[in-house]
Motif scaffolding. Sequence first.
Motif, PDB file in Angstrom:
ATOM      1  N   PHE A 116      46.785 -20.019  -9.534  1.00 17.19           N
ATOM      2  CA  PHE A 116      47.903 -19.159 -10.222  1.00 17.19           C
ATOM      3  C   PHE A 116      46.559 -18.474 -11.444  1.00 17.19           C
ATOM      4  O   PHE A 116      45.740 -19.494 -12.253  1.00 17.19           O
ATOM      5  N   ILE A 117      46.929 -17.767 -11.968  1.00 17.82           N
ATOM      6  CA  ILE A 117      46.316 -16.596 -12.734  1.00 17.82           C
ATOM      7  C   ILE A 117      46.580 -16.965 -14.150  1.00 17.82           C
ATOM      8  O   ILE A 117      47.431 -16.009 -14.277  1.00 17.82           O
ATOM      9  N   PRO A 118      46.042 -17.845 -14.893  1.00 15.30           N
ATOM     10  CA  PRO A 118      46.483 -17.443 -16.525  1.00 15.30           C
ATOM     11  C   PRO A 118      45.949 -16.256 -16.487  1.00 15.30           C
ATOM     12  O   PRO A 118      45.733 -15.307 -16.519  1.00 15.30           O
ATOM     13  N   VAL A 119      46.408 -16.198 -18.449  1.00 19.95           N
ATOM     14  CA  VAL A 119      46.927 -15.043 -19.067  1.00 19.95           C
ATOM     15  C   VAL A 119      46.307 -15.316 -20.408  1.00 19.95           C
ATOM     16  O   VAL A 119      45.980 -16.795 -20.851  1.00 19.95           O
ATOM     17  N   ASP A 120      46.472 -14.327 -21.232  1.00 22.23           N
ATOM     18  CA  ASP A 120      45.264 -15.113 -22.489  1.00 22.23           C
ATOM     19  C   ASP A 120      46.475 -14.761 -23.502  1.00 22.23           C
ATOM     20  O   ASP A 120      47.619 -14.827 -23.515  1.00 22.23           O
ATOM     21  N   ASN A 121      46.433 -14.610 -24.775  1.00 22.70           N
ATOM     22  CA  ASN A 121      47.722 -15.234 -25.822  1.00 22.70           C
ATOM     23  C   ASN A 121      48.400 -14.508 -26.155  1.00 22.70           C
ATOM     24  O   ASN A 121      49.679 -14.398 -26.615  1.00 22.70           O
ATOM     25  N   THR A 122      48.504 -12.738 -25.061  1.00 20.13           N
ATOM     26  CA  THR A 122      49.250 -11.871 -25.341  1.00 20.13           C
ATOM     27  C   THR A 122      50.006 -11.529 -24.300  1.00 20.13           C
ATOM     28  O   THR A 122      50.635 -10.913 -23.416  1.00 20.13           O
ATOM     29  N   GLY A 123      49.628 -12.383 -23.441  1.00 20.18           N
ATOM     30  CA  GLY A 123      50.270 -12.974 -21.818  1.00 20.18           C
ATOM     31  C   GLY A 123      49.443 -11.876 -20.769  1.00 20.18           C
ATOM     32  O   GLY A 123      49.900 -11.568 -19.834  1.00 20.18           O
ATOM     33  N   LEU A 124      48.956 -11.420 -20.457  1.00 22.22           N
ATOM     34  CA  LEU A 124      47.162 -10.635 -19.640  1.00 22.22           C
ATOM     35  C   LEU A 124      47.078 -11.136 -19.001  1.00 22.22           C
ATOM     36  O   LEU A 124      46.166 -12.152 -19.537  1.00 22.22           O
ATOM     37  N   ILE A 125      46.930 -10.761 -17.811  1.00 19.98           N
ATOM     38  CA  ILE A 125      46.224 -11.779 -16.929  1.00 19.98           C
ATOM     39  C   ILE A 125      44.891 -11.162 -17.029  1.00 19.98           C
ATOM     40  O   ILE A 125      43.993 -10.595 -17.569  1.00 19.98           O
ATOM     41  N   ASP A 126      44.342 -12.563 -16.976  1.00 17.85           N
ATOM     42  CA  ASP A 126      42.786 -12.858 -16.629  1.00 17.85           C
ATOM     43  C   ASP A 126      42.445 -12.063 -15.340  1.00 17.85           C
ATOM     44  O   ASP A 126      42.447 -12.891 -14.154  1.00 17.85           O
ATOM     45  N   MET A 127      41.733 -10.564 -15.234  1.00 21.04           N
ATOM     46  CA  MET A 127      41.562  -9.963 -14.261  1.00 21.04           C
ATOM     47  C   MET A 127      39.979 -10.377 -14.149  1.00 21.04           C
ATOM     48  O   MET A 127      39.670 -10.089 -12.502  1.00 21.04           O
ATOM     49  N   ASP A 128      39.510 -11.024 -14.682  1.00 21.70           N
ATOM     50  CA  ASP A 128      37.889 -11.389 -13.885  1.00 21.70           C
ATOM     51  C   ASP A 128      38.045 -12.942 -12.470  1.00 21.70           C
ATOM     52  O   ASP A 128      38.319 -13.277 -11.828  1.00 21.70           O
ATOM     53  N   ARG A 129      39.336 -13.567 -13.427  1.00 25.14           N
ATOM     54  CA  ARG A 129      39.687 -14.627 -12.332  1.00 25.14           C
ATOM     55  C   ARG A 129      39.908 -14.304 -11.757  1.00 25.14           C
ATOM     56  O   ARG A 129      40.688 -14.544  -9.747  1.00 25.14           O
ATOM     57  N   LEU A 130      41.042 -13.225 -11.855  1.00 22.27           N
ATOM     58  CA  LEU A 130      41.766 -12.388 -10.354  1.00 22.27           C
ATOM     59  C   LEU A 130      40.554 -12.197  -9.005  1.00 22.27           C
ATOM     60  O   LEU A 130      40.866 -12.544  -8.052  1.00 22.27           O
ATOM     61  N   GLN A 131      39.774 -12.017  -9.794  1.00 27.32           N
ATOM     62  CA  GLN A 131      38.991 -11.287  -8.846  1.00 27.32           C
ATOM     63  C   GLN A 131      38.145 -11.705  -8.397  1.00 27.32           C
ATOM     64  O   GLN A 131      38.010 -11.870  -7.050  1.00 27.32           O
ATOM     65  N   LYS A 132      37.724 -13.288  -8.816  1.00 26.72           N
ATOM     66  CA  LYS A 132      36.838 -14.177  -8.561  1.00 26.72           C
ATOM     67  C   LYS A 132      37.945 -14.547  -7.255  1.00 26.72           C
ATOM     68  O   LYS A 132      37.378 -15.320  -6.268  1.00 26.72           O
ATOM     69  N   ALA A 133      39.400 -14.740  -7.152  1.00 26.90           N
ATOM     70  CA  ALA A 133      39.984 -15.670  -6.786  1.00 26.90           C
ATOM     71  C   ALA A 133      40.406 -14.632  -5.194  1.00 26.90           C
ATOM     72  O   ALA A 133      40.421 -15.167  -4.195  1.00 26.90           O
ATOM     73  N   ILE A 134      40.385 -13.742  -5.478  1.00 32.66           N
ATOM     74  CA  ILE A 134      40.554 -12.952  -4.371  1.00 32.66           C
ATOM     75  C   ILE A 134      39.453 -13.116  -2.490  1.00 32.66           C
ATOM     76  O   ILE A 134      38.259 -13.379  -2.940  1.00 32.66           O
ATOM     77  N   SER A 135      40.028 -13.432  -1.916  1.00 28.59           N
ATOM     78  CA  SER A 135      38.653 -14.048  -0.799  1.00 28.59           C
ATOM     79  C   SER A 135      39.627 -13.335   1.189  1.00 28.59           C
ATOM     80  O   SER A 135      40.705 -12.662   0.373  1.00 28.59           O
ATOM     81  N   ASP A 136      38.907 -13.427   1.512  1.00 33.38           N
ATOM     82  CA  ASP A 136      38.609 -12.796   3.238  1.00 33.38           C
ATOM     83  C   ASP A 136      40.097 -13.168   3.496  1.00 33.38           C
ATOM     84  O   ASP A 136      40.736 -13.028   4.438  1.00 33.38           O
ATOM     85  N   ASN A 137      40.096 -14.836   3.105  1.00 37.73           N
ATOM     86  CA  ASN A 137      41.696 -15.230   3.602  1.00 37.73           C
ATOM     87  C   ASN A 137      42.795 -15.390   3.055  1.00 37.73           C
ATOM     88  O   ASN A 137      43.616 -15.784   3.130  1.00 37.73           O
ATOM     89  N   THR A 138      42.809 -14.350   1.002  1.00 38.63           N
ATOM     90  CA  THR A 138      43.873 -13.658   0.765  1.00 38.63           C
ATOM     91  C   THR A 138      44.492 -13.127   1.042  1.00 38.63           C
ATOM     92  O   THR A 138      44.102 -11.603   1.934  1.00 38.63           O
ATOM     93  N   ALA A 139      45.858 -13.458   2.175  1.00 38.72           N
ATOM     94  CA  ALA A 139      47.204 -12.488   2.005  1.00 38.72           C
ATOM     95  C   ALA A 139      47.777 -11.426   1.227  1.00 38.72           C
ATOM     96  O   ALA A 139      48.298 -10.278   1.791  1.00 38.72           O
ATOM     97  N   LEU A 140      48.121 -12.275   0.121  1.00 36.98           N
ATOM     98  CA  LEU A 140      49.103 -11.575  -0.603  1.00 36.98           C
ATOM     99  C   LEU A 140      48.320 -11.484  -2.394  1.00 36.98           C
ATOM    100  O   LEU A 140      48.445 -12.670  -2.642  1.00 36.98           O
ATOM    101  N   ILE A 141      49.048 -10.889  -3.169  1.00 44.37           N
ATOM    102  CA  ILE A 141      48.688 -11.153  -4.579  1.00 44.37           C
ATOM    103  C   ILE A 141      50.417 -10.960  -4.713  1.00 44.37           C
ATOM    104  O   ILE A 141      50.802  -9.412  -4.861  1.00 44.37           O
ATOM    105  N   SER A 142      50.701 -11.584  -6.022  1.00 47.89           N
ATOM    106  CA  SER A 142      51.810 -11.741  -6.156  1.00 47.89           C
ATOM    107  C   SER A 142      52.385 -11.673  -8.207  1.00 47.89           C
ATOM    108  O   SER A 142      51.909 -12.404  -8.829  1.00 47.89           O
ATOM    109  N   ILE A 143      51.776 -10.367  -8.401  1.00 48.05           N
ATOM    110  CA  ILE A 143      51.809 -10.077 -10.301  1.00 48.05           C
ATOM    111  C   ILE A 143      53.266  -9.880 -10.732  1.00 48.05           C
ATOM    112  O   ILE A 143      53.056  -8.460 -10.076  1.00 48.05           O
TER     113      ILE A 143
END
Length: 385
Positions: A116-143
């Motif tokens: 679950f990617i966190p957001v900043d105080n305006t509600g925008l997702i943390d793109m660095d966390r997203l980048q780190k979370a994606i792996s070869d095992n990821t099937a889908l991102i839903s944002i």
Amino acid sequence: MIYLDNNATTPLDPKVQIRMTEFLKEYFGNPSSLYPIGRAVKEIITESRDAIAGALGAKRTEIIFTGSGTEADNFAILGVMDAMPEKKEFITSTIEHPAVLETAHYLEKKGVKVTFIPVDNTGLIDMDRLQKAISDNTALISIMHANNELGTIQPIQEVVKMGKEKGVLVHTDAVQTFGKIDLNVDDLGVDLLSVSAHKIYGPKGIGALYVRKGTNIMPFIHGGHQEGLMRAGTENTIGIVGFGEAVKIVQEKGEKDKKRIAKLADMMKKGIEEKIPRVKFNGHETDRIMGTLNYSFLGLEAEAILLALATKDIYVSTGSACSEDSEEVSHVLSAIGLKPEIARSSLRISLGRFNKEEDIHVVLRELPEIVRKLREISGLEIRDA
Ligand code: PLP
């Protein structure tokens, strides 16, 4: 009545109502029947599908009708995860609608690793966390494209770019942006996108999922050959007709509506900030669906304001319609870092096609007075002075 809860649902456009009534009177055939009364209904369904495809820049065959926006979200996520059982990871955000969040929790129970990617105080997702979370095992991102409580719009194109680099499919829940901002599936680059009719002055209980041609996805409802074998069951013909008409109206007068709603919301925003002390704007100032305003009225319970406004025939919301009857604080407001007492003081005002300038004047007369009186009762007015 002054209805300012258009993110929860919208009233049926009178033209949609006329179209649906005419259809009900004249057509009862099963679209799967080969004789003329069946074929006529099939043609009308195709017209609606074309309207939705046209509005999204998609192809007719890429639109699957569903029973709601919720179903479209479930379909996208479960359909893709089922199609790729070897990939055991799914990524979403902390501020999704329950349609996505609860599906994510269901996947967790089935052994899928969900980030679950966190957001900043305006509600925008943390793109660095997203980048780190994606792996070869990821099937889908839903944002989600825009959040229903804050209106904050996510940088979906960047999400897609990150996903594509690792060959990961991307779904977006566009239930709150369809009809409010221009959407084009190729510009966004997404593989799947959910929409719902009742947020765009169409009927409830009908949605659609865009599935890019060639996407690896399993059917959601098994049975007959409807919806390209992806979602079986005799079609909700009346809902589909209403959805198509609602989309046509958005296409015709959407631009004018958008400008007018943005202007009215701006008036409302300025008025609230000028006339009411100790308010806090929640969300993003610019990356936002302009008709959505979320404010904390510090020191008060939003529910008390909501009920006082309702006695004046003015309707707003304390959060998403789905969490309204729960005791819990909104997960979205918690995710942007609001303390529970501040989250509980927050109201969402969402404007729509049928709001008039006079509505804004009335709210800007009534709301400051209500807030003042409630603060007076609770002794807060003295502290403000
Ligand atoms: N996603 C978002 C962002 C929503 O705001 C909503 C409705 O509130 C939904 C999904 C669910 O759509 P439906 O009410 O058609 O199931």
